[in-house]
Each structure stands twice: as structure tokens, then as C-alpha cells.
Design a protein around this motif. Structure first.
Motif, PDB file in Angstrom:
ATOM      1  N   PRO A  90     -27.910  72.757  -2.212  1.00 33.30           N
ATOM      2  CA  PRO A  90     -28.884  73.524  -1.422  1.00 33.30           C
ATOM      3  C   PRO A  90     -28.263  74.083  -0.157  1.00 33.30           C
ATOM      4  O   PRO A  90     -27.290  73.546   0.371  1.00 33.30           O
ATOM      5  N   GLU A  91     -28.834  75.166   0.341  1.00 34.99           N
ATOM      6  CA  GLU A  91     -28.406  75.728   1.607  1.00 34.99           C
ATOM      7  C   GLU A  91     -28.843  74.796   2.740  1.00 34.99           C
ATOM      8  O   GLU A  91     -29.896  74.160   2.667  1.00 34.99           O
ATOM      9  N   LEU A  92     -28.032  74.723   3.785  1.00 31.08           N
ATOM     10  CA  LEU A  92     -28.345  73.864   4.913  1.00 31.08           C
ATOM     11  C   LEU A  92     -29.672  74.261   5.548  1.00 31.08           C
ATOM     12  O   LEU A  92     -30.417  73.412   6.039  1.00 31.08           O
ATOM     13  N   ALA A 262     -16.855  68.404   3.202  1.00 30.17           N
ATOM     14  CA  ALA A 262     -16.349  68.121   1.864  1.00 30.17           C
ATOM     15  C   ALA A 262     -15.330  69.167   1.444  1.00 30.17           C
ATOM     16  O   ALA A 262     -14.281  68.829   0.883  1.00 30.17           O
ATOM     17  N   HIS A 263     -15.628  70.454   1.688  1.00 32.46           N
ATOM     18  CA  HIS A 263     -14.613  71.480   1.477  1.00 32.46           C
ATOM     19  C   HIS A 263     -14.984  72.760   2.219  1.00 32.46           C
ATOM     20  O   HIS A 263     -16.115  72.960   2.637  1.00 32.46           O
ATOM     21  N   LEU A 269     -18.742  76.449   3.873  1.00 31.71           N
ATOM     22  CA  LEU A 269     -18.541  75.014   3.958  1.00 31.71           C
ATOM     23  C   LEU A 269     -19.525  74.284   3.058  1.00 31.71           C
ATOM     24  O   LEU A 269     -20.631  74.762   2.798  1.00 31.71           O
ATOM     25  N   VAL A 270     -19.100  73.116   2.593  1.00 26.18           N
ATOM     26  CA  VAL A 270     -20.004  72.174   1.950  1.00 26.18           C
ATOM     27  C   VAL A 270     -19.930  70.884   2.750  1.00 26.18           C
ATOM     28  O   VAL A 270     -18.850  70.322   2.945  1.00 26.18           O
ATOM     29  N   LEU A 271     -21.069  70.439   3.266  1.00 25.56           N
ATOM     30  CA  LEU A 271     -21.152  69.226   4.058  1.00 25.56           C
ATOM     31  C   LEU A 271     -21.793  68.128   3.220  1.00 25.56           C
ATOM     32  O   LEU A 271     -22.717  68.388   2.444  1.00 25.56           O
ATOM     33  N   VAL A 272     -21.314  66.897   3.372  1.00 23.47           N
ATOM     34  CA  VAL A 272     -21.886  65.772   2.638  1.00 23.47           C
ATOM     35  C   VAL A 272     -22.344  64.718   3.631  1.00 23.47           C
ATOM     36  O   VAL A 272     -21.627  64.345   4.552  1.00 23.47           O
ATOM     37  N   GLU A 273     -23.588  64.261   3.469  1.00 27.08           N
ATOM     38  CA  GLU A 273     -24.161  63.244   4.334  1.00 27.08           C
ATOM     39  C   GLU A 273     -23.753  61.852   3.860  1.00 27.08           C
ATOM     40  O   GLU A 273     -23.255  61.699   2.737  1.00 27.08           O
ATOM     41  N   PRO A 274     -23.980  60.815   4.679  1.00 27.73           N
ATOM     42  CA  PRO A 274     -23.557  59.466   4.298  1.00 27.73           C
ATOM     43  C   PRO A 274     -24.150  58.969   2.989  1.00 27.73           C
ATOM     44  O   PRO A 274     -23.551  58.141   2.309  1.00 27.73           O
ATOM     45  N   ALA A 279     -24.950  69.859   1.329  1.00 28.17           N
ATOM     46  CA  ALA A 279     -25.568  71.121   1.718  1.00 28.17           C
ATOM     47  C   ALA A 279     -24.458  72.115   2.006  1.00 28.17           C
ATOM     48  O   ALA A 279     -23.374  71.740   2.458  1.00 28.17           O
ATOM     49  N   ARG A 280     -24.726  73.377   1.736  1.00 31.76           N
ATOM     50  CA  ARG A 280     -23.729  74.416   1.963  1.00 31.76           C
ATOM     51  C   ARG A 280     -24.225  75.360   3.054  1.00 31.76           C
ATOM     52  O   ARG A 280     -25.424  75.561   3.244  1.00 31.76           O
ATOM     53  N   THR A 281     -23.279  75.927   3.768  1.00 36.43           N
ATOM     54  CA  THR A 281     -23.628  76.881   4.811  1.00 36.43           C
ATOM     55  C   THR A 281     -22.420  77.737   5.114  1.00 36.43           C
ATOM     56  O   THR A 281     -21.329  77.504   4.567  1.00 36.43           O
TER      57      THR A 281
END
Length: 304
Positions: A90-92, A262-263, A269-274, A279-281
Motif C-alpha cells: 500500500p501507499e504510505l 527495505a529498498h 522507497l519501501v518502508l517496513v514497520e517492526p 508501505a511504499r512512497t
């Protein structure tokens, strides 16, 4: 094929969650003999790995960085599709839009724990059975009062586990009943009402079972103590994850997310929570501080 230029930041993080707390021995000490979980007494006990810029060869530099960080793309980057790694993420903006619905008492444990990790607030779980008089009494004398509501809104994420749930149809009622019974077993909730304070790291900090009329101030005081200990627990947990590459990301509008990168590729960007949620943005949507951080990381790795 030209290799993708990612910015692997740190090895995967595991939540610093520990086992549920023991049942309180007495009213005078409902949060255990010390009131402080072992995790806080022992400290985080984790070290970080310093990252230094390498040579001028981009490929060699990236390989050295991966080795230094014990980087494993098979586990550190969670692909959904090898041809389209961003598929299904999903988008951020969507994540932020769905956060903080304003519901007083959530009914989903997953949603409550995710909100706790986002906000740093502990989860206050109420195991409720309307057929038990004490459950109705604690609701009227404490949980439904304006003072408690104001305090809980500011300091906790609330979750109610109702042993007599309602639903749109019989199937939904049955599913919720079974699920809530499983939560009761998971959290070892014996008797009604049972109130739990659970830290964002999923540690059960405090519990109180049963209620006698006129004891609202005492129980509320115990909840406040549990929230205070949970806040200290959160600091330790949060610090440990920061050493593993997690940081606060924001859009400069007051919205933020605690995640690791994450990458990254071409400004995306792709961010990963704990908890593993991603989420991507786009880089341009982030705060100036975040964009500067990305540029510094790229410069340190010789990436244009």
C-alpha cells in the motif's frame, strides 16, 4: 542485467517481545513483585554495527556493506513478486489515512497492537462479560467516566474483548466468539473483568482481575502505574530497533511512521514497520530531514 542499486540499511529486526507477565499475587502488587519486567531490569543488551563508506567501486562497495551488515536479501527484503517487488504494497498515504480512526475501544487485537507500535502508547485490554455484574460496575464507575476517557485517550490504545459479541449475522457472531475465547486463553485472562496493560513490544506489563464497587480510584492508579512502566519498556524496545536501522519517517505534516528502509530505487522507497507491514512512497513526499538523510546515505555508498 544492470544490478539494482538498493540502499540496504540494516539486518532484519525482530520485535523485542518477551513472554506474558505472571498473574498478580495480591491487590497491593498487581504488577508483580517489582512492577518492572525483566526486560527493563536487564537493559537492551544489543549493539549496533557501524557503517563506514567504502572505496570507489560501487559493486565492491555494496558487497562489502552487505557482508559487514550480515545482509541477506532473501530475508531482509520481503518480495511479493520477483518481477514486481512493489506489487501489493500500500501507499504510505493510505496507511496514514487509515490510522487513528478515533474509535474509543477497538475490537481487533491486530489493529490495536499496530496502533501501539505507531504511537508508542501501550494497549489497555478489557476482557468483558456483560453477564458478570462486576464487568458492568467497572464500566459505569470508571471506564465510562469523562475523566477516565480523557486520560485513556491521551495515554493508551484501548481494546475490548467481549465474551458476548454482537454481529451482522450468526456466522459473524460465532467467529468473533471463538476469536475472543482464543484471546482470553492467549492472555490468560481469568475472571471478569480482567484489565491488562500491554506495551507496544507486546509485553504484558500489568493485570488486574475482578472489581469491587467503590474501588475505581485504586484500579485506575494501578493502570497508571502499568502505563508508566510500559512507557519505559517502550523506550528500551524502540532504542533496540533503532540500532537495527529503524527510524522515524515523516511527511512534514505531523504524520510519521517508525520503520526501516527495505529498498530504494530511483526516488521510490519501501518502508517496513517492526511488525512486518510495508508501505511504499516517493522520496519527494518525505520531509526535508528525511530527504537529506537519504542523500547522505547515498553519498556514503557512492550512489548517485
Amino acid at each position: 542485467m544492470q544490478p539494482l542499486r538498493w540502499i540496504p540499511i540494516f539486518a532484519s529486526a525482530g520485535l523485542l517481545a518477551s513472554c506474558a507477565g505472571k498473574k498478580a499475587e495480591a491487590d497491593a502488587s498487581p504488577f508483580g513483585p517489582t512492577g518492572i519486567p525483566p526486560q527493563l531490569r536487564q537493559g537492551a543488551g544489543e549493539g549496533g554495527t557501524a557503517v563506514s563508506p567504502g572505496g570507489n567501486q560501487a559493486a565492491a562497495q555494496e558487497e562489502a556493506l552487505k557482508k559487514a551488515l550480515n545482509y541477506n536479501p532473501a530475508t531482509d527484503l520481503a518480495w511479493t513478486d520477483s518481477d514486481n517487488p512493489d506489487a501489493g504494497i500500500p501507499e504510505l498515504e493510505e496507511v496514514w489515512a487509515g490510522a487513528g480512526s478515533g474509535t474509543l475501544w477497538l475490537e481487533s487485537e491486530t489493529e490495536a497492537l499496530r496502533e501501539a507500535k505507531k504511537t508508542g502508547k501501550p494497549v489497555l485490554i478489557w476482557f468483558n462479560d456483560k453477564q458478570i455484574p462486576a464487568s458492568n460496575t467497572i464500566s459505569s464507575e470508571l471506564l465510562s467516566t469523562r475523566d477516565f476517557e480523557n486520560w485513556a485517550q491521551e495515554n493508551t490504545v484501548r481494546l475490548v474483548v467481549d465474551m458476548n459479541p454482537t454481529g451482522k449475522n450468526a456466522d459473524e457472531v460465532y467467529r468473533r466468539t471463538v476469536h475472543n475465547r482464543e484471546l482470553k486463553k492467549k492472555y490468560n485472562a481469568r475472571g471478569f473483568p480482567t484489565m491488562l496493560v500491554v506495551s507496544p513490544s507486546s509485553e504484558v506489563i500489568g493485570r488486574y482481575t475482578g472489581y469491587r464497587r467503590g474501588r475505581e480510584d485504586f484500579i485506575w492508579g494501578q493502570m497508571k502505574q502499568g502505563v508508566s512502566v510500559a512507557n519505559e519498556n517502550y523506550k528500551v524496545w524502540h532504542s533496540g530497533l533503532e540500532k537495527k536501522g529503524y527510524r522515524q519517517w515523516s511527511d512534514g505534516k505531523g504524520r510519521s511512521i517508525f520503520a526501516k528502509l527495505a529498498h530504494y530505487k530511483d526516488g521510490e522507497l519501501v518502508l517496513v514497520e517492526p511488525d512486518g507491514q510495508r508501505a511504499r512512497t516517493k522520496e519527494k513526499n518525505l520531509s526535508p530531514e528525511d530527504r537529506l538523510w537519504i542523500q547522505q546515505q547515498k553519498a556514503a555508498r557512492g550512489i548517485q
